[in-house]
Write a protein that holds these residues in place. Structure first.
Motif, PDB file in Angstrom:
ATOM      1  N   ASP A  54       0.822  -1.208   0.000  1.00 44.65           N
ATOM      2  CA  ASP A  54       0.000   0.000   0.000  1.00 44.65           C
ATOM      3  C   ASP A  54       0.859   1.262   0.000  1.00 44.65           C
ATOM      4  OD1 ASP A  54       0.902  -0.650   2.561  1.00 44.65           O
ATOM      5  OD2 ASP A  54      -0.860   0.186   3.568  1.00 44.65           O
ATOM      6  N   ARG A  55       1.937   1.242   0.783  1.00 45.20           N
ATOM      7  CA  ARG A  55       2.805   2.418   0.843  1.00 45.20           C
ATOM      8  C   ARG A  55       3.726   2.513  -0.374  1.00 45.20           C
ATOM      9  NH1 ARG A  55       4.013   2.974   7.381  1.00 45.20           N
ATOM     10  NH2 ARG A  55       1.813   3.326   7.905  1.00 45.20           N
ATOM     11  N   LEU A  56       4.111   1.356  -0.891  1.00 45.93           N
ATOM     12  CA  LEU A  56       4.901   1.375  -2.111  1.00 45.93           C
ATOM     13  C   LEU A  56       4.101   1.991  -3.254  1.00 45.93           C
ATOM     14  CD1 LEU A  56       7.486   0.658  -3.639  1.00 45.93           C
ATOM     15  CD2 LEU A  56       6.527  -1.633  -4.040  1.00 45.93           C
ATOM     16  N   LEU A  57       2.809   1.715  -3.293  1.00 46.32           N
ATOM     17  CA  LEU A  57       1.961   2.302  -4.328  1.00 46.32           C
ATOM     18  C   LEU A  57       1.956   3.830  -4.218  1.00 46.32           C
ATOM     19  CD1 LEU A  57      -0.002   2.022  -6.667  1.00 46.32           C
ATOM     20  CD2 LEU A  57      -1.854   1.727  -4.987  1.00 46.32           C
ATOM     21  N   GLN A  58       1.910   4.337  -2.998  1.00 47.23           N
ATOM     22  CA  GLN A  58       1.970   5.786  -2.824  1.00 47.23           C
ATOM     23  C   GLN A  58       3.274   6.349  -3.395  1.00 47.23           C
ATOM     24  OE1 GLN A  58       0.880   5.391   1.573  1.00 47.23           O
ATOM     25  NE2 GLN A  58      -0.038   7.392   1.088  1.00 47.23           N
ATOM     26  N   LEU A  59       4.388   5.654  -3.144  1.00 48.41           N
ATOM     27  CA  LEU A  59       5.672   6.099  -3.667  1.00 48.41           C
ATOM     28  C   LEU A  59       5.691   6.037  -5.188  1.00 48.41           C
ATOM     29  CD1 LEU A  59       8.701   6.872  -3.216  1.00 48.41           C
ATOM     30  CD2 LEU A  59       9.173   4.410  -3.337  1.00 48.41           C
ATOM     31  N   LEU A  60       5.221   4.919  -5.751  1.00 51.16           N
ATOM     32  CA  LEU A  60       5.258   4.755  -7.201  1.00 51.16           C
ATOM     33  C   LEU A  60       4.440   5.837  -7.901  1.00 51.16           C
ATOM     34  CD1 LEU A  60       4.896   0.869  -7.394  1.00 51.16           C
ATOM     35  CD2 LEU A  60       6.989   2.213  -7.676  1.00 51.16           C
ATOM     36  N   ARG A  61       3.298   6.171  -7.339  1.00 47.92           N
ATOM     37  CA  ARG A  61       2.480   7.238  -7.929  1.00 47.92           C
ATOM     38  C   ARG A  61       3.216   8.576  -7.891  1.00 47.92           C
ATOM     39  NH1 ARG A  61      -3.094   5.483  -4.797  1.00 47.92           N
ATOM     40  NH2 ARG A  61      -3.896   4.015  -6.377  1.00 47.92           N
ATOM     41  N   ALA A  62       3.902   8.839  -6.784  1.00 44.48           N
ATOM     42  CA  ALA A  62       4.659  10.096  -6.680  1.00 44.48           C
ATOM     43  C   ALA A  62       5.820  10.112  -7.676  1.00 44.48           C
ATOM     44  CB  ALA A  62       5.178  10.282  -5.261  1.00 44.48           C
ATOM     45  N   LEU A  63       6.445   8.955  -7.909  1.00 40.24           N
ATOM     46  CA  LEU A  63       7.528   8.877  -8.884  1.00 40.24           C
ATOM     47  C   LEU A  63       7.010   9.094 -10.301  1.00 40.24           C
ATOM     48  CD1 LEU A  63       9.550   5.892  -7.385  1.00 40.24           C
ATOM     49  CD2 LEU A  63      10.215   8.301  -7.393  1.00 40.24           C
ATOM     50  N   VAL A  64       5.769   8.700 -10.545  1.00 37.40           N
ATOM     51  CA  VAL A  64       5.117   9.021 -11.824  1.00 37.40           C
ATOM     52  C   VAL A  64       4.929  10.535 -11.925  1.00 37.40           C
ATOM     53  CG1 VAL A  64       2.972   8.856 -13.144  1.00 37.40           C
ATOM     54  CG2 VAL A  64       3.962   6.801 -12.103  1.00 37.40           C
ATOM     55  N   ALA A  65       4.505  11.147 -10.829  1.00 38.68           N
ATOM     56  CA  ALA A  65       4.224  12.585 -10.830  1.00 38.68           C
ATOM     57  C   ALA A  65       5.470  13.415 -11.129  1.00 38.68           C
ATOM     58  CB  ALA A  65       3.631  13.008  -9.488  1.00 38.68           C
ATOM     59  N   VAL A  66       6.646  12.953 -10.674  1.00 41.75           N
ATOM     60  CA  VAL A  66       7.868  13.722 -10.917  1.00 41.75           C
ATOM     61  C   VAL A  66       8.596  13.260 -12.178  1.00 41.75           C
ATOM     62  CG1 VAL A  66       8.177  14.271  -8.481  1.00 41.75           C
ATOM     63  CG2 VAL A  66       9.293  12.232  -9.435  1.00 41.75           C
ATOM     64  N   GLY A  67       8.065  12.263 -12.853  1.00 42.18           N
ATOM     65  CA  GLY A  67       8.595  11.885 -14.150  1.00 42.18           C
ATOM     66  C   GLY A  67       9.607  10.769 -14.189  1.00 42.18           C
ATOM     67  N   LEU A  68       9.854  10.079 -13.060  1.00 38.77           N
ATOM     68  CA  LEU A  68      10.816   8.985 -13.061  1.00 38.77           C
ATOM     69  C   LEU A  68      10.197   7.682 -13.557  1.00 38.77           C
ATOM     70  CD1 LEU A  68      12.775   9.518  -9.718  1.00 38.77           C
ATOM     71  CD2 LEU A  68      13.347  10.305 -12.004  1.00 38.77           C
ATOM     72  N   LEU A  69       8.909   7.515 -13.365  1.00 35.27           N
ATOM     73  CA  LEU A  69       8.187   6.322 -13.814  1.00 35.27           C
ATOM     74  C   LEU A  69       6.991   6.744 -14.652  1.00 35.27           C
ATOM     75  CD1 LEU A  69       8.033   4.164 -10.522  1.00 35.27           C
ATOM     76  CD2 LEU A  69       9.808   4.138 -12.302  1.00 35.27           C
TER      77      LEU A  69
END
Length: 339
Positions: A54-69
């Motif tokens: 659940d917390r990893l998903l929060q991180l992955l979404r944020a990494l999408v937001a900043v353009g890394l994923l």
């Protein structure tokens, strides 16, 4: 720049710590390596990293937001070109930089305000010990730091900027993992070299200097430049060292060189230089604060360095403030004993 643009730009600077934390966390989890072969879903990434889904998903979404994923329609995540340099298998990887600056360096800047009113350095107040003492007890983070400061190609750049033909031996004092010395020796087959480093760094340097192309021309010896410098070299290197120390310690280091340099011997100092007039976008003032926060040190102008050299019994000889090719933030100065 109008008021709206100024406000937006300032807000981005204020919140910059969040981007640093995101990049560092992605690096420490090894996400770029895990996604190097292609996209992966949340479940697989959670399994491989050991993170809570659940917390990893929060991180992955944020990494999408900043353009890394970037997200895929099937729910998987893929690495973007911006995130590619976090892969450890690339020759110009920024993985170690992301871990070091986020996990070690950034927390120390919390003390910047207090440093303006006290002595010492921010690193000790944040971590409870000095910088090098911390690295000595955290070998994994020390390895990342050594990778950051071992700039690939610096030895080649120095070989282009300076004529090493008159020297038979070179000693790199505080030369990290030996990358710069190895490059110089490979570029100049007539040279023999010695690297002096503190023990926990020297072991990594020995591996680098065991390169078959060096044919036994390189030696690594333990020792701190605060205690002394190995004698006998025609040419000494002091690369990105002096800004890490206040004037008292820097003078002590320089006096050790003056004590062992024979007539005709030279010292090459390679560092960023503080300009007399600072302009927007300049590298030196930020590097100066980095030196203050981590070591209680500072960058020096050419005139300030000249004063330290004179007090140590040294002086500029031929080249002073020579630009290092491909490294515009650094310059090279040749120094000799003032006799």
């Amino acid at each position: 720049m109008d008021g709206s643009e100024a406000r937006s730009g300032l807000l981005e600077m204020i919140g910059g710590y969040r981007a640093t934390a995101l990049v560092t966390t992605a690096a420490r989890l090894g996400l770029a390596d895990l996604l190097a072969e292609g996209p992966a879903g949340l479940g697989r990434l959670a399994e491989l990293t050991g993170a809570r889904p659940d917390r990893l998903l929060q991180l992955l979404r944020a990494l999408v937001a900043v353009g890394l994923l970037e997200p895929r329609p099937d729910g998987a995540f893929a690495l973007t070109p911006l995130g590619e340099p976090l892969r450890t298998d690339l020759p110009d990887s920024l993985h170690s930089a992301a871990v070091y600056f986020g996990a070690v360096s950034a927390p120390s800047f919390d003390s910047l305000y207090d440093l303006l009113h006290t002595d010492g350095d921010g690193f000790r107040s944040r971590h409870g010990t000095d910088f090098y003492g911390f690295l000595g007890t955290h070998p994994e983070l020390a390895a990342h730091y050594n990778a950051v400061i071992a700039v690939e190609g610096l030895g080649d750049a120095l070989a282009e900027a300076y004529d090493f033909g008159a020297a038979a031996s070179v000693a790199d004092i505080g030369g990290g993992n030996g990358t710069t010395l190895a490059e110089l020796l490979l570029a100049h087959p007539h040279l023999t070299g010695t690297l002096q480093e503190i023990p926990h760094v020297m072991e990594e340097a020995r591996d680098r200097l065991a390169d078959p192309g060096l044919a036994g021309r390189a030696t690594a010896v333990p020792g701190s430049f605060l205690d002394g410098v190995v004698p006998g070299a025609d040419l000494y290197l002091l690369v990105r060292v002096l800004p890490n120390w206040g004037d008292e310690e820097a003078l002590r280091i320089l006096r050790h060189f003056a004590a062992v340099m024979t007539p005709g011997a030279r010292l090459l100092i390679v560092d960023a230089e503080m300009p007399e007039q600072v302009a927007a976008g300049a590298f030196a003032p930020i590097g100066d604060l980095h030196a203050l926060v981590h070591f209680g040190g500072r960058l020096r102008s050419r005139s300030e360095l000249a004063g330290l050299l004179s007090a140590a019994g040294l002086r500029f000889s031929g080249a002073a403030s020579v630009p290092v090719p491909g490294r515009p933030q650094w310059s090279l100065s040749e120094v000799e004993v003032d006799r």
